[in-house]
Scaffold this active site. Structure first.
Site, PDB file in Angstrom:
ATOM      1  N   SER A 144       7.846 -10.208   1.553  1.00  0.00           N
ATOM      2  CA  SER A 144       7.673 -11.316   2.229  1.00  0.00           C
ATOM      3  C   SER A 144       8.669 -11.879   2.354  1.00  0.00           C
ATOM      4  O   SER A 144       9.167 -12.680   3.472  1.00  0.00           O
ATOM      5  CB  SER A 144       7.294 -12.249   0.550  1.00  0.00           C
ATOM      6  OG  SER A 144       5.647 -11.746   0.376  1.00  0.00           O
ATOM      7  N   HIS A 186       2.125  -8.187   4.302  1.00  0.00           N
ATOM      8  CA  HIS A 186       2.061  -7.385   4.113  1.00  0.00           C
ATOM      9  C   HIS A 186       0.988  -6.833   3.220  1.00  0.00           C
ATOM     10  O   HIS A 186       0.256  -8.041   2.844  1.00  0.00           O
ATOM     11  CB  HIS A 186       3.060  -6.269   3.040  1.00  0.00           C
ATOM     12  CG  HIS A 186       3.426  -7.231   2.216  1.00  0.00           C
ATOM     13  ND1 HIS A 186       2.819  -7.859   1.096  1.00  0.00           N
ATOM     14  CD2 HIS A 186       4.942  -8.505   2.418  1.00  0.00           C
ATOM     15  CE1 HIS A 186       3.370  -8.420   0.720  1.00  0.00           C
ATOM     16  NE2 HIS A 186       4.067  -9.043   1.245  1.00  0.00           N
TER      17      HIS A 186
END
Lengths: 495, 495
Positions: free
Chosen positions: B89, B330
């Site tokens: 992240s 993601h």
């Protein structure tokens, strides 16, 4: 139709096709629809990352590149069938060819078993030329959804009769048929026939004026389409055509070669007409490699699909009277990229399907050595442990060898298959039009769609009406539809 | 930057932002960017099919519906980081906040460790108001990517100092901060502090004119934003905020409630100005439930994300000077829908995270009975076999109980997790603008993008320049950036 508008609490999507939002360019006369069968979101990422690594990037120093399909993304597509959250190719083909939800296993009939027209039949009825170019048997579910009407996708002999026009109420609706599935067109007297009757569909087609081709020489004689008068049928394998990874160029054309031939001949056949063509192209065997959990086979089918997307994009840029949409029918295999380094896929020279046959055919004394020295290297694996080899040898004769071989490589490449069947995830939607027309395409079609909504855009663009085809199919009754019951089927059809 | 344009043989995408294609509507002054952290393609399909079943459809008679996010799809996004095909992240936030690829674990520094400006800092520099509204710790990677510059995402105390402006070279760049992570703002003398120094960031912020809120009463006093003068910081949990499934409405606001408050107060604060605002909203904990392989927890986070998407869409329709993009950083968990019947998710009342804590805290004599009568029913499972219960009991104290519980339900719901980490698959891109402006948005942004390409669109739309922020950050040197090495990290950061 079950896929209606049921929802409370949150906003509903406009299910009906919303209609054009910009002034239309009336010059569009041709539509190309491309189906990468069994291709899910991870399929494209895997192919892209593999290509990047093959061009010098590294898994720990990656490079973000685009493959051709990446440059044509406009949204995604929902895929449920009438009787399952996970569709099979038959129900999905019925959805995106005919605009109608039906049960898994059913080809171009509604839920009540009544035939429904396809966009290809509507185009033909309106005077356009039509084509189906695939790498599966031509009688397989996806091409069948455009050109046949049967309650069970396994009725491939009947599907062949419909497709060629022998028993289709509209006659021969497909001007170009290319793919595999030759055996369904041969009379039982032929040693390669899959039929249990004497119907010789290729001879019949020949009598109707079809050019009939059954091998690569016949294909080559079409001269990339410049010597390819419509109608013609080219069947290059009794079964599915070879996987791209296994393909012998001396025996079968690649999908992109068939596409080039089809496009050139369709152009020629419509050059002096205001009416254009509808062409459906299927990269059929992405799905088969997914069912087999064969990452390398899957990869090469996806790369060939990207090659076709590149070719069609260039074609459209040079022929701005043409427009394209593309979406898979469903995902297959539950592929995830959880590792992840696809480089080990690079040394594979055969699919697991071919290698399993080869291993099963081996009758020598040293299956472990044969595996280690011949089979595994052909699948790119040179570091198998003794335990792995022992486990694989034990699978000889069980029908589980190919899948296990696939999983061995998947583990090394950091990819994972969760199933040998289809899954429910949405699939990506692609589209292309030339010049500024692409803005109109994006304005209208960028978004998430139910698969039944897609043919509506083709109808509007070509100015044809599927309802007319449905009417035509039913006008003299529907006794021509086989009476097999529409039994519920699951989505586990393996090819 | 490593994610360049490497490709041979097939066509390259235009990597640089292509610029507007239609005449611009200059009235846009506000941008909302929404990050559903760890949300992959299957996350949305699962939430949609679950909602359909909860509205009366059946797995063998499904109904194709749309959730709010479905109606805003415009493409998808590639996510690799500088040092891995699978991003974390931090690297992904740096990509879509700052337009720069970096290594996993790194917050808003380039690969050389130099600070790079974010779109939020560029907006602030240009006089816009700014906000970060999340459900993780506010110091977590995604919000940090917009407002802090550190070589290691775990330096959350430093991140807090940057975010509030205590040690940020541009001062306080964020006008609204809402989420969890209170402990990083408290001096070590506070029993709930995570700091090892005496810095009291909330008192400091108060002195600078921030309204500082630390509980639900404080949030309620904002009156949905009508009594919320900027700047303010609201931290409602020392750690992450509660999962939506576990949330106690008497203790913490829902994400959509925080969003409403933020939007109303940003509107009020900019009503008499030509300058608008940039707001980043993160549905942070979709990811955490993915790491935990908790399908029920994941589902409810995704439904809350859809609620926020609905709210923001309505807001934009009523405030056509505002535009929105949304994409995950993601996928997480390698979720596939291979079964598939998500109905068993309906009776779950707690996440596996909460239930694991509860089970670990149990010190009675009958863990099997406690499991059977208390824990499993709370996770919607009433048909556990004796073997399953025995296996679970043995996991007490091993740290593997929660994951196994998740897998028990996943099996029943026909879903599958392939990993407890992130995966490489592309994530879906969403966008919305009011009226005909949406056509322009689709014309420009429908497609597949690298995550670094996204902030370019925000820059153009708001007329701000990230390069200016980068210059500002570096103008008095970069000694303020912590010196921790940019060690390579994997993507397995678990929260």
């Amino acid at each position: 139709m079950r896929c209606n508008y049921l929802f409370s609490g949150l906003a509903l999507s406009a299910f009906a096709y919303a209609g054009p939002v910009c002034p239309r360019d009336d010059a569009i006369k041709n539509f190309i629809y491309i189906v990468p069968d069994g291709y899910g979101p991870a399929s494209q990422t895997m192919a892209r990352d593999f290509t990047s690594l093959m061009n010098g990037a590294k898994a720990d120093a990656p490079v973000s590149i685009s493959l051709p399909a990446d440059e044509l993304v406009i949204g995604n597509v929902r895929t449920c069938s009438s009787d399952s959250l996970i569709t099979d190719s038959a129900a999905s083909a019925t959805a995106f060819a005919c605009g109608v939800k039906t049960n898994n296993g059913v080809i171009a009939l509604d839920e009540d078993g009544k035939p429904v027209g396809s966009i290809l039949e509507a185009a033909k009825l309106d005077g356009l030329k039509t084509g189906l170019v695939v790498t599966s048997r031509i009688t397989h579910a996806t091409p069948a959804g455009y050109s046949a009407h049967v309650p069970d996708r396994d009725l491939e002999n009947t599907i062949a009769e419909h497709q060629i026009g022998y028993s289709h109420p509209m006659g021969s609706v497909v001007d170009i048929l290319m793919g595999g599935g030759r055996c369904h067109f041969l009379p039982q007297s032929d040693e390669n026939s899959c039929r249990n009757d004497d119907i010789d569909l290729l001879s019949w087609a020949n009598d109707q004026g079809f050019n009939t081709l059954t091998d690569l020489d016949g294909f080559k004689a079409l001269n990339n389409g410049s010597d390819a008068k419509l109608p013609y049928i080219g069947l290059f394998n009794d079964d599915h055509m070879q996987y791209e990874l296994d393909r012998e160029p001396s025996k079968e054309p690649a999908l992109h070669e068939m596409v080039t031939t089809a496009l050139n001949s369709l152009k020629e056949a419509t050059s002096s007409s205001q009416k254009g063509y509808f062409l459906m192209i299927e990269a059929s065997r992405i799905d088969h490699a997914g069912h087999a959990n064969d990452a390398a086979g899957h990869l090469h089918e996806v790369l060939e699909y990207n090659k076709v997307m590149d070719l069609v994009r260039s074609w459209i840029n040079n022929h701005p009277d043409t427009i394209m949409l593309s979406a898979a029918d469903h995902e297959c295999g539950g592929l995830t990229l959880n590792g992840f380094n696809p480089l080990p896929l690079k040394d594979v020279s055969s699919t697991t399907t071919v290698l399993e046959k080869k291993f099963e055919a081996y009758d020598g004394d040293s299956p472990a050595d044969y595996l280690k020295n011949t089979i595994l290297p052909a699948y790119g694996i040179t570091n198998a442990t003794e335990d792995e080899i022992e486990d694989l040898v034990e699978l000889k004769g069980t029908g589980k060898f190919g899948m296990s071989l696939g999983h061995m490589l998947a583990e090394r490449a950091g990819v994972h298959w969760s199933t040998g069947d289809h899954t429910a995830v949405d699939v990506t939607l692609f589209g292309h039009a030339a010049g500024k027309r692409v803005l109109e395409l994006k304005g209208e079609m960028a978004g998430n769609w139910d698969n039944t909504q897609l043919p509506g855009y083709i109808e509007k663009t070509l100015g044809v009406d599927i309802k007319d085809a449905t009417k035509e199919l039913r006008k003299n009754g529907v006794d021509w539809v086989p009476k097999t019951t529409m039994a519920k089927r699951d989505h586990t059809h393996k090819d």
